[in-house]
Design a protein around this motif. Sequence first.
Motif, PDB file in Angstrom:
ATOM      1  N   ASP A 186      -8.158  -7.611  13.118  1.00 64.27           N
ATOM      2  CA  ASP A 186      -6.971  -7.442  12.290  1.00 64.27           C
ATOM      3  C   ASP A 186      -5.980  -6.492  12.953  1.00 64.27           C
ATOM      4  OD1 ASP A 186      -7.610  -9.133  10.256  1.00 64.27           O
ATOM      5  OD2 ASP A 186      -8.311  -7.590   8.877  1.00 64.27           O
ATOM      6  N   ILE A 187      -4.747  -6.937  13.090  1.00 63.30           N
ATOM      7  CA  ILE A 187      -3.634  -6.098  13.531  1.00 63.30           C
ATOM      8  C   ILE A 187      -2.733  -5.902  12.321  1.00 63.30           C
ATOM      9  CG2 ILE A 187      -1.825  -5.778  15.242  1.00 63.30           C
ATOM     10  CD1 ILE A 187      -4.607  -6.311  16.443  1.00 63.30           C
ATOM     11  N   GLU A 188      -2.414  -4.672  12.030  1.00 68.63           N
ATOM     12  CA  GLU A 188      -1.646  -4.366  10.823  1.00 68.63           C
ATOM     13  C   GLU A 188      -0.279  -3.802  11.186  1.00 68.63           C
ATOM     14  OE1 GLU A 188      -2.395  -2.093   6.580  1.00 68.63           O
ATOM     15  OE2 GLU A 188      -3.324  -1.271   8.382  1.00 68.63           O
ATOM     16  N   ILE A 189       0.753  -4.330  10.547  1.00 63.50           N
ATOM     17  CA  ILE A 189       2.103  -3.788  10.656  1.00 63.50           C
ATOM     18  C   ILE A 189       2.456  -3.142   9.326  1.00 63.50           C
ATOM     19  CG2 ILE A 189       4.534  -4.279  11.080  1.00 63.50           C
ATOM     20  CD1 ILE A 189       3.698  -6.717  12.668  1.00 63.50           C
ATOM     21  N   LEU A 190       2.764  -1.853   9.376  1.00 63.54           N
ATOM     22  CA  LEU A 190       3.126  -1.104   8.173  1.00 63.54           C
ATOM     23  C   LEU A 190       4.618  -0.816   8.163  1.00 63.54           C
ATOM     24  CD1 LEU A 190       0.279   1.555   8.006  1.00 63.54           C
ATOM     25  CD2 LEU A 190       0.538  -0.464   6.574  1.00 63.54           C
ATOM     26  N   LEU A 191       5.272  -1.186   7.086  1.00 66.44           N
ATOM     27  CA  LEU A 191       6.683  -0.889   6.894  1.00 66.44           C
ATOM     28  C   LEU A 191       6.810   0.025   5.682  1.00 66.44           C
ATOM     29  CD1 LEU A 191       6.383  -4.236   7.541  1.00 66.44           C
ATOM     30  CD2 LEU A 191       8.823  -3.887   7.923  1.00 66.44           C
ATOM     31  N   THR A 192       7.272   1.241   5.881  1.00 61.49           N
ATOM     32  CA  THR A 192       7.429   2.167   4.753  1.00 61.49           C
ATOM     33  C   THR A 192       8.810   2.021   4.125  1.00 61.49           C
ATOM     34  OG1 THR A 192       8.202   3.972   6.170  1.00 61.49           O
ATOM     35  CG2 THR A 192       5.854   3.831   5.794  1.00 61.49           C
ATOM     36  N   ARG A 193       8.831   2.138   2.812  1.00 68.67           N
ATOM     37  CA  ARG A 193      10.044   2.050   2.001  1.00 68.67           C
ATOM     38  C   ARG A 193      10.865   0.797   2.330  1.00 68.67           C
ATOM     39  NH1 ARG A 193       8.582   5.174  -2.088  1.00 68.67           N
ATOM     40  NH2 ARG A 193       8.034   7.279  -1.434  1.00 68.67           N
ATOM     41  N   PRO A 194      10.252  -0.391   2.263  1.00 67.62           N
ATOM     42  CA  PRO A 194      11.034  -1.603   2.517  1.00 67.62           C
ATOM     43  C   PRO A 194      12.089  -1.796   1.437  1.00 67.62           C
ATOM     44  CG  PRO A 194       8.897  -2.164   1.605  1.00 67.62           C
ATOM     45  CD  PRO A 194       8.860  -0.697   1.868  1.00 67.62           C
ATOM     46  N   ALA A 195      13.244  -2.307   1.833  1.00 71.69           N
ATOM     47  CA  ALA A 195      14.353  -2.478   0.890  1.00 71.69           C
ATOM     48  C   ALA A 195      15.122  -3.747   1.258  1.00 71.69           C
ATOM     49  CB  ALA A 195      15.278  -1.266   0.930  1.00 71.69           C
ATOM     50  N   GLY A 196      15.848  -4.273   0.276  1.00 73.89           N
ATOM     51  CA  GLY A 196      16.702  -5.426   0.522  1.00 73.89           C
ATOM     52  C   GLY A 196      16.267  -6.688  -0.183  1.00 73.89           C
ATOM     53  N   PHE A 197      15.142  -6.644  -0.904  1.00 73.82           N
ATOM     54  CA  PHE A 197      14.673  -7.809  -1.652  1.00 73.82           C
ATOM     55  C   PHE A 197      15.407  -7.901  -2.994  1.00 73.82           C
ATOM     56  CE2 PHE A 197      11.044  -6.807   1.058  1.00 73.82           C
ATOM     57  CZ  PHE A 197      10.689  -8.061   1.541  1.00 73.82           C
ATOM     58  N   ALA A 198      15.726  -9.112  -3.401  1.00 70.31           N
ATOM     59  CA  ALA A 198      16.252  -9.330  -4.746  1.00 70.31           C
ATOM     60  C   ALA A 198      15.084  -9.273  -5.724  1.00 70.31           C
ATOM     61  CB  ALA A 198      16.953 -10.684  -4.825  1.00 70.31           C
ATOM     62  N   GLU A 199      15.204  -8.462  -6.775  1.00 68.81           N
ATOM     63  CA  GLU A 199      14.126  -8.312  -7.744  1.00 68.81           C
ATOM     64  C   GLU A 199      14.484  -8.985  -9.057  1.00 68.81           C
ATOM     65  OE1 GLU A 199      12.650  -4.403  -8.309  1.00 68.81           O
ATOM     66  OE2 GLU A 199      12.566  -3.913  -6.171  1.00 68.81           O
ATOM     67  N   VAL A 235       0.836  -1.182   0.000  1.00 67.44           N
ATOM     68  CA  VAL A 235       0.000   0.000   0.000  1.00 67.44           C
ATOM     69  C   VAL A 235       0.878   1.242   0.000  1.00 67.44           C
ATOM     70  CG1 VAL A 235      -1.930  -1.094   1.187  1.00 67.44           C
ATOM     71  CG2 VAL A 235      -0.122  -0.055   2.520  1.00 67.44           C
ATOM     72  N   CYS A 236       0.279   2.388  -0.236  1.00 65.06           N
ATOM     73  CA  CYS A 236       0.981   3.672  -0.193  1.00 65.06           C
ATOM     74  C   CYS A 236       0.541   4.423   1.057  1.00 65.06           C
ATOM     75  CB  CYS A 236       0.664   4.496  -1.436  1.00 65.06           C
ATOM     76  SG  CYS A 236       1.287   3.764  -2.966  1.00 65.06           S
ATOM     77  N   LEU A 237       1.416   4.465   2.046  1.00 59.27           N
ATOM     78  CA  LEU A 237       1.082   5.087   3.318  1.00 59.27           C
ATOM     79  C   LEU A 237       2.314   5.799   3.853  1.00 59.27           C
ATOM     80  CD1 LEU A 237      -0.850   2.052   4.731  1.00 59.27           C
ATOM     81  CD2 LEU A 237      -1.893   4.271   4.429  1.00 59.27           C
ATOM     82  N   ALA A 261       5.178   1.235   0.533  1.00 56.30           N
ATOM     83  CA  ALA A 261       4.974   0.638   1.846  1.00 56.30           C
ATOM     84  C   ALA A 261       4.491  -0.788   1.712  1.00 56.30           C
ATOM     85  CB  ALA A 261       3.972   1.459   2.661  1.00 56.30           C
ATOM     86  N   LEU A 262       4.644  -1.511   2.794  1.00 58.30           N
ATOM     87  CA  LEU A 262       4.271  -2.916   2.836  1.00 58.30           C
ATOM     88  C   LEU A 262       3.414  -3.131   4.081  1.00 58.30           C
ATOM     89  CD1 LEU A 262       6.798  -5.837   2.418  1.00 58.30           C
ATOM     90  CD2 LEU A 262       5.402  -5.682   4.463  1.00 58.30           C
ATOM     91  N   SER A 263       2.336  -3.890   3.926  1.00 58.12           N
ATOM     92  CA  SER A 263       1.399  -4.098   5.021  1.00 58.12           C
ATOM     93  C   SER A 263       1.256  -5.580   5.335  1.00 58.12           C
ATOM     94  CB  SER A 263       0.021  -3.515   4.659  1.00 58.12           C
ATOM     95  OG  SER A 263      -0.946  -3.890   5.610  1.00 58.12           O
ATOM     96  N   ILE A 264       1.421  -5.932   6.590  1.00 60.23           N
ATOM     97  CA  ILE A 264       1.209  -7.300   7.064  1.00 60.23           C
ATOM     98  C   ILE A 264       0.055  -7.254   8.061  1.00 60.23           C
ATOM     99  CG2 ILE A 264       2.209  -9.296   8.230  1.00 60.23           C
ATOM    100  CD1 ILE A 264       4.969  -8.127   7.535  1.00 60.23           C
ATOM    101  N   LYS A 265      -0.917  -8.145   7.874  1.00 56.49           N
ATOM    102  CA  LYS A 265      -2.046  -8.217   8.801  1.00 56.49           C
ATOM    103  C   LYS A 265      -2.134  -9.605   9.423  1.00 56.49           C
ATOM    104  CE  LYS A 265      -4.984  -4.760   6.547  1.00 56.49           C
ATOM    105  NZ  LYS A 265      -6.312  -4.511   5.917  1.00 56.49           N
ATOM    106  N   PHE A 266      -2.431  -9.624  10.710  1.00 54.38           N
ATOM    107  CA  PHE A 266      -2.633 -10.891  11.397  1.00 54.38           C
ATOM    108  C   PHE A 266      -3.688 -10.687  12.473  1.00 54.38           C
ATOM    109  CE2 PHE A 266       0.554  -8.640  13.843  1.00 54.38           C
ATOM    110  CZ  PHE A 266       0.167  -8.856  15.154  1.00 54.38           C
ATOM    111  N   GLY A 267      -4.195 -11.770  13.016  1.00 47.91           N
ATOM    112  CA  GLY A 267      -5.154 -11.700  14.100  1.00 47.91           C
ATOM    113  C   GLY A 267      -4.913 -12.811  15.088  1.00 47.91           C
TER     114      GLY A 267
END
Length: 301
Positions: free
Chosen positions: A63-76, A12-14, A119-125
């Motif tokens: 739902d509990i959401e963890i937002l990580l903005t500008r994630p980096a380090g993945f091989a594309e 998402v964009c946050l 941004a990247l969003s992870i949701k769990f409950g």
Amino acid sequence: MTRRLFAAFSFVCLFASVSFSQNNGVLPLTGLRFFNEGISAKSIEVRIDGAQLINNRIPLNKDIEILLTRPAGFAESNKILYAGAEFALVSPRGELLSQIPNLLAANQSTGFIGGNLSALSIKFGITSEMIRANMNGTVKIRLYDLKGKSQMRLEIPITLARKDEPLQVSKATRSIPAKNGAVGVVNGLKAKNVLVSLDTSITVAPKMAYTSLDISAIEGSSISGIFQGKESFWVYDDNLNEVKITDILLKQVKGAMENNNVDYTLKIPYRPKNTTAKTYTVRFRWESPDRKQLIDVVVKI
């Protein structure tokens, strides 16, 4: 083990309010610990219903959401990145209560659009079947690269909220201007800045070194209001293991009659004076009796 777990993962964009640059650290508000092991993010927030969670008390079946903005380090590959997210719930005794190896199994072959990811969003409950008879525990999320060896680990200490307990969330948290690697957040208040220093001159506990926090020009409370609030602090070693401190913190509260601003000085014991080689992380939290106002500061020293 994984019955009735609900989880989701999306991009998402946050924007987030607290930024950090260190590889490992502790966040204010929730006490989330993060370990950057090849994957990093500019900032991290924990949210419920779009509002920021300002403590670590969470409800069941939400739902509990963890937002990580500008994630980096993945091989594309061709601007596609392949991410996995492992979920684990651990009891206070270290018992594994629930686990899912990859919340993104449905997207394992297709991946996600990479490039300049906002941004990247992870949701769990958490369900009652998962937590069992426990009232608290630790949520562990391992975000990892399916095409490489990089990962980021997140550990969130959680306590179950009562059924009738109002959620402590906010859309109005503010950062406190800070230097020396400190990260500070307030809610329901304003503060001019926080200054951090080392104090070894205190004779109350002559064997201890103290972290000194000077939080100046607090607006929205009063001297009596600060004294009525609850103070807590935590100390972590360089591996972010919690260090039990039996000495008490010291404080001084001063104010100006003409504008009702408050200056708040804390002296927090965190290590023996003769231990100088290690880096410690110190977290301080003050909250009002109704929990609507808070000050939360984290510093490496």
